[in-house]
Design a protein around this motif. Structure first.
Motif, PDB file in Angstrom:
ATOM      1  N   GLN A 296       0.804  -1.214   0.000  1.00  0.00           N
ATOM      2  CA  GLN A 296       0.000   0.000   0.000  1.00  0.00           C
ATOM      3  C   GLN A 296       0.846   1.277   0.000  1.00  0.00           C
ATOM      4  OE1 GLN A 296      -2.386  -1.167   3.519  1.00  0.00           O
ATOM      5  NE2 GLN A 296      -4.135  -1.055   2.141  1.00  0.00           N
ATOM      6  N   HIS A 297       1.962   1.253  -0.703  1.00  0.00           N
ATOM      7  CA  HIS A 297       2.881   2.398  -0.692  1.00  0.00           C
ATOM      8  C   HIS A 297       3.457   2.629  -2.086  1.00  0.00           C
ATOM      9  CE1 HIS A 297       2.669   2.385   3.664  1.00  0.00           C
ATOM     10  NE2 HIS A 297       2.743   1.063   3.571  1.00  0.00           N
ATOM     11  N   THR A 298       3.951   3.857  -2.311  1.00  0.00           N
ATOM     12  CA  THR A 298       4.540   4.198  -3.605  1.00  0.00           C
ATOM     13  C   THR A 298       6.056   4.308  -3.555  1.00  0.00           C
ATOM     14  OG1 THR A 298       4.267   6.568  -3.197  1.00  0.00           O
ATOM     15  CG2 THR A 298       2.468   5.431  -4.373  1.00  0.00           C
ATOM     16  N   SER A 299       6.642   4.085  -2.382  1.00  0.00           N
ATOM     17  CA  SER A 299       8.108   4.134  -2.274  1.00  0.00           C
ATOM     18  C   SER A 299       8.661   2.853  -1.630  1.00  0.00           C
ATOM     19  CB  SER A 299       8.553   5.381  -1.498  1.00  0.00           C
ATOM     20  OG  SER A 299       7.973   5.410  -0.214  1.00  0.00           O
TER      21      SER A 299
ATOM     22  N   GLU B 105      10.421  15.595  -0.540  1.00  0.00           N
ATOM     23  CA  GLU B 105      10.514  14.710   0.621  1.00  0.00           C
ATOM     24  C   GLU B 105      11.937  14.191   0.842  1.00  0.00           C
ATOM     25  OE1 GLU B 105       7.354  11.770   1.110  1.00  0.00           O
ATOM     26  OE2 GLU B 105       6.297  12.787  -0.514  1.00  0.00           O
ATOM     27  N   GLY B 106      12.903  14.784   0.175  1.00  0.00           N
ATOM     28  CA  GLY B 106      14.296  14.387   0.370  1.00  0.00           C
ATOM     29  C   GLY B 106      14.908  13.744  -0.855  1.00  0.00           C
ATOM     30  N   ALA B 107      16.224  13.607  -0.808  1.00  0.00           N
ATOM     31  CA  ALA B 107      16.981  13.087  -1.950  1.00  0.00           C
ATOM     32  C   ALA B 107      16.672  11.633  -2.270  1.00  0.00           C
ATOM     33  CB  ALA B 107      18.476  13.254  -1.691  1.00  0.00           C
ATOM     34  N   ASP B 108      16.152  10.881  -1.299  1.00  0.00           N
ATOM     35  CA  ASP B 108      15.874   9.459  -1.549  1.00  0.00           C
ATOM     36  C   ASP B 108      14.449   9.215  -2.049  1.00  0.00           C
ATOM     37  OD1 ASP B 108      14.583  10.009   0.889  1.00  0.00           O
ATOM     38  OD2 ASP B 108      14.970   8.009   1.681  1.00  0.00           O
ATOM     39  N   ASP B 109      13.623  10.271  -2.143  1.00  0.00           N
ATOM     40  CA  ASP B 109      12.210  10.053  -2.479  1.00  0.00           C
ATOM     41  C   ASP B 109      11.992   9.681  -3.941  1.00  0.00           C
ATOM     42  OD1 ASP B 109       9.461   9.893  -1.913  1.00  0.00           O
ATOM     43  OD2 ASP B 109       9.152  11.940  -2.620  1.00  0.00           O
ATOM     44  N   MET B 110      12.469  10.480  -4.870  1.00  0.00           N
ATOM     45  CA  MET B 110      12.246  10.154  -6.286  1.00  0.00           C
ATOM     46  C   MET B 110      12.933   8.850  -6.683  1.00  0.00           C
ATOM     47  SD  MET B 110      10.378  11.034  -8.675  1.00  0.00           S
ATOM     48  CE  MET B 110      10.163   9.849  -9.994  1.00  0.00           C
ATOM     49  N   PRO B 111      14.176   8.579  -6.240  1.00  0.00           N
ATOM     50  CA  PRO B 111      14.732   7.254  -6.542  1.00  0.00           C
ATOM     51  C   PRO B 111      13.854   6.120  -5.999  1.00  0.00           C
ATOM     52  CG  PRO B 111      16.453   8.714  -5.787  1.00  0.00           C
ATOM     53  CD  PRO B 111      15.161   9.457  -5.593  1.00  0.00           C
ATOM     54  N   ALA B 112      13.206   6.341  -4.849  1.00  0.00           N
ATOM     55  CA  ALA B 112      12.311   5.320  -4.295  1.00  0.00           C
ATOM     56  C   ALA B 112      11.114   5.087  -5.206  1.00  0.00           C
ATOM     57  CB  ALA B 112      11.841   5.731  -2.896  1.00  0.00           C
ATOM     58  N   HIS B 113      10.554   6.151  -5.755  1.00  0.00           N
ATOM     59  CA  HIS B 113       9.426   5.992  -6.681  1.00  0.00           C
ATOM     60  C   HIS B 113       9.852   5.262  -7.953  1.00  0.00           C
ATOM     61  CE1 HIS B 113       6.578   8.268  -4.338  1.00  0.00           C
ATOM     62  NE2 HIS B 113       7.392   9.316  -4.271  1.00  0.00           N
ATOM     63  N   ILE B 114      11.037   5.554  -8.446  1.00  0.00           N
ATOM     64  CA  ILE B 114      11.534   4.871  -9.653  1.00  0.00           C
ATOM     65  C   ILE B 114      11.719   3.382  -9.370  1.00  0.00           C
ATOM     66  CG2 ILE B 114      13.492   4.666 -11.244  1.00  0.00           C
ATOM     67  CD1 ILE B 114      13.845   7.760 -10.856  1.00  0.00           C
ATOM     68  N   ARG B 115      12.326   3.074  -8.236  1.00  0.00           N
ATOM     69  CA  ARG B 115      12.521   1.667  -7.871  1.00  0.00           C
ATOM     70  C   ARG B 115      11.189   0.931  -7.766  1.00  0.00           C
ATOM     71  NH1 ARG B 115      17.131   0.784  -3.587  1.00  0.00           N
ATOM     72  NH2 ARG B 115      18.816   1.957  -4.517  1.00  0.00           N
ATOM     73  N   ALA B 116      10.197   1.589  -7.154  1.00  0.00           N
ATOM     74  CA  ALA B 116       8.872   0.963  -7.031  1.00  0.00           C
ATOM     75  C   ALA B 116       8.240   0.758  -8.404  1.00  0.00           C
ATOM     76  CB  ALA B 116       7.970   1.809  -6.134  1.00  0.00           C
TER      77      ALA B 116
ATOM     78  N   GLN C 127       7.328  -4.337  -8.311  1.00  0.00           N
ATOM     79  CA  GLN C 127       5.905  -4.669  -8.258  1.00  0.00           C
ATOM     80  C   GLN C 127       5.297  -4.195  -6.951  1.00  0.00           C
ATOM     81  OE1 GLN C 127       5.719  -9.084  -9.253  1.00  0.00           O
ATOM     82  NE2 GLN C 127       7.902  -8.666  -9.145  1.00  0.00           N
ATOM     83  N   THR C 128       4.034  -3.821  -7.015  1.00  0.00           N
ATOM     84  CA  THR C 128       3.305  -3.530  -5.784  1.00  0.00           C
ATOM     85  C   THR C 128       2.316  -4.648  -5.471  1.00  0.00           C
ATOM     86  OG1 THR C 128       1.690  -2.199  -7.005  1.00  0.00           O
ATOM     87  CG2 THR C 128       3.521  -1.033  -5.954  1.00  0.00           C
ATOM     88  N   GLN C 129       2.179  -5.614  -6.372  1.00  0.00           N
ATOM     89  CA  GLN C 129       1.249  -6.723  -6.156  1.00  0.00           C
ATOM     90  C   GLN C 129       1.860  -8.041  -6.630  1.00  0.00           C
ATOM     91  OE1 GLN C 129      -2.635  -6.887  -8.283  1.00  0.00           O
ATOM     92  NE2 GLN C 129      -1.891  -8.967  -8.500  1.00  0.00           N
ATOM     93  N   LEU C 130       1.659  -9.074  -5.830  1.00  0.00           N
ATOM     94  CA  LEU C 130       2.069 -10.425  -6.195  1.00  0.00           C
ATOM     95  C   LEU C 130       0.856 -11.341  -6.147  1.00  0.00           C
ATOM     96  CD1 LEU C 130       5.153 -10.707  -3.794  1.00  0.00           C
ATOM     97  CD2 LEU C 130       5.214 -10.116  -6.229  1.00  0.00           C
ATOM     98  N   SER C 131       0.830 -12.351  -6.980  1.00  0.00           N
ATOM     99  CA  SER C 131      -0.195 -13.398  -6.934  1.00  0.00           C
ATOM    100  C   SER C 131       0.515 -14.725  -6.733  1.00  0.00           C
ATOM    101  CB  SER C 131      -0.984 -13.444  -8.244  1.00  0.00           C
ATOM    102  OG  SER C 131      -1.689 -12.249  -8.430  1.00  0.00           O
TER     103      SER C 131
ATOM    104  N   GLU D  57      12.176  -2.127   0.676  1.00  0.00           N
ATOM    105  CA  GLU D  57      12.095  -0.748   1.160  1.00  0.00           C
ATOM    106  C   GLU D  57      13.062   0.119   0.371  1.00  0.00           C
ATOM    107  OE1 GLU D  57      11.099   2.438   2.414  1.00  0.00           O
ATOM    108  OE2 GLU D  57      10.211   1.009   3.845  1.00  0.00           O
ATOM    109  N   HIS D  58      12.549   1.218  -0.179  1.00  0.00           N
ATOM    110  CA  HIS D  58      13.372   2.080  -1.026  1.00  0.00           C
ATOM    111  C   HIS D  58      13.803   3.379  -0.350  1.00  0.00           C
ATOM    112  CE1 HIS D  58      12.374  -0.722  -4.129  1.00  0.00           C
ATOM    113  NE2 HIS D  58      11.117  -0.381  -4.153  1.00  0.00           N
ATOM    114  N   ARG D  59      13.298   3.647   0.843  1.00  0.00           N
ATOM    115  CA  ARG D  59      13.657   4.886   1.550  1.00  0.00           C
ATOM    116  C   ARG D  59      14.721   4.585   2.607  1.00  0.00           C
ATOM    117  NH1 ARG D  59       9.895   9.108   1.051  1.00  0.00           N
ATOM    118  NH2 ARG D  59      11.705  10.341   1.695  1.00  0.00           N
ATOM    119  N   ARG D  60      15.496   5.610   2.983  1.00  0.00           N
ATOM    120  CA  ARG D  60      16.570   5.435   3.961  1.00  0.00           C
ATOM    121  C   ARG D  60      16.091   5.383   5.402  1.00  0.00           C
ATOM    122  NH1 ARG D  60      19.535  10.139   3.405  1.00  0.00           N
ATOM    123  NH2 ARG D  60      18.798  10.716   1.354  1.00  0.00           N
ATOM    124  N   ARG D  61      15.048   6.135   5.737  1.00  0.00           N
ATOM    125  CA  ARG D  61      14.548   6.189   7.115  1.00  0.00           C
ATOM    126  C   ARG D  61      13.717   4.962   7.457  1.00  0.00           C
ATOM    127  NH1 ARG D  61      11.086  10.824   6.914  1.00  0.00           N
ATOM    128  NH2 ARG D  61       9.843   9.551   8.274  1.00  0.00           N
ATOM    129  N   ARG D  62      13.589   4.683   8.761  1.00  0.00           N
ATOM    130  CA  ARG D  62      12.704   3.600   9.177  1.00  0.00           C
ATOM    131  C   ARG D  62      11.266   3.971   8.852  1.00  0.00           C
ATOM    132  NH1 ARG D  62      13.939   0.800  13.599  1.00  0.00           N
ATOM    133  NH2 ARG D  62      16.002   1.509  14.044  1.00  0.00           N
TER     134      ARG D  62
END
Length: 138
Positions: free
Chosen positions: A43-46, A82-93, A97-101, A121-126
């Motif tokens: 349920q996340h985009t990063s 949202e920081g330097a790691d945000d857009m790379p996180a969206h690209i990685r996502a 995949q956000t869904q598996l079957s 997890e694509h972001r640096r923070r917990r």
């Protein structure tokens, strides 16, 4: 046909892979069904989901290194509020995949011998991530 669902919470300590195969297996087993289809949805985009080898940790290290090259921090991204790691996180996502079957056969998930289910997890923070599980079957 029957169905059941649950939201799993996965606490991360920053960028990397978090295996939750056993939680998914427990959910499917507790449902008491013998055949069906399990949907796992992030349920996340990063953050994203992967089914990947869970025996040799160098596989995950190599994957992380490849994604660091594909979507590096410090590139000239327009989205940086949202920081330097945000857009790379969206690209990685977007590249994963956000869904598996996963089929349920004979009361067990049809995962291969070395396959595990991971939150990537694509972001640096917990973070506290939520993953929806939905099983339909009989």
């Amino acid at each position: 046909m029957r169905q059941t669902s649950r939201i799993l919470q996965i606490d991360t300590s920053g960028r990397g892979f978090y295996e939750f195969t056993e939680a998914v297996r427990d959910f499917a087993r507790d449902a008491g069904m013998t055949q069906g289809l399990l949907t796992v949805f992030c349920q996340h985009t990063s953050a994203s989901l992967l089914i990947q080898e869970n025996a040799d940790p160098t596989v995950l290290r190599d994957l992380e290194a490849v994604f660091a090259r594909l979507a590096p921090e410090g590139a000239d991204y327009a989205h940086d509020t949202e920081g330097a790691d945000d857009m790379p996180a969206h690209i990685r996502a977007a590249l994963t995949q956000t869904q598996l079957s996963i089929p349920l056969i004979g009361g067990a998930l049809a995962l291969g011998t070395w396959q595990g289910v991971f939150l990537f997890e694509h972001r640096r923070r917990r973070r506290r991530r939520e993953v929806a599980l939905h099983l339909i079957g009989e």
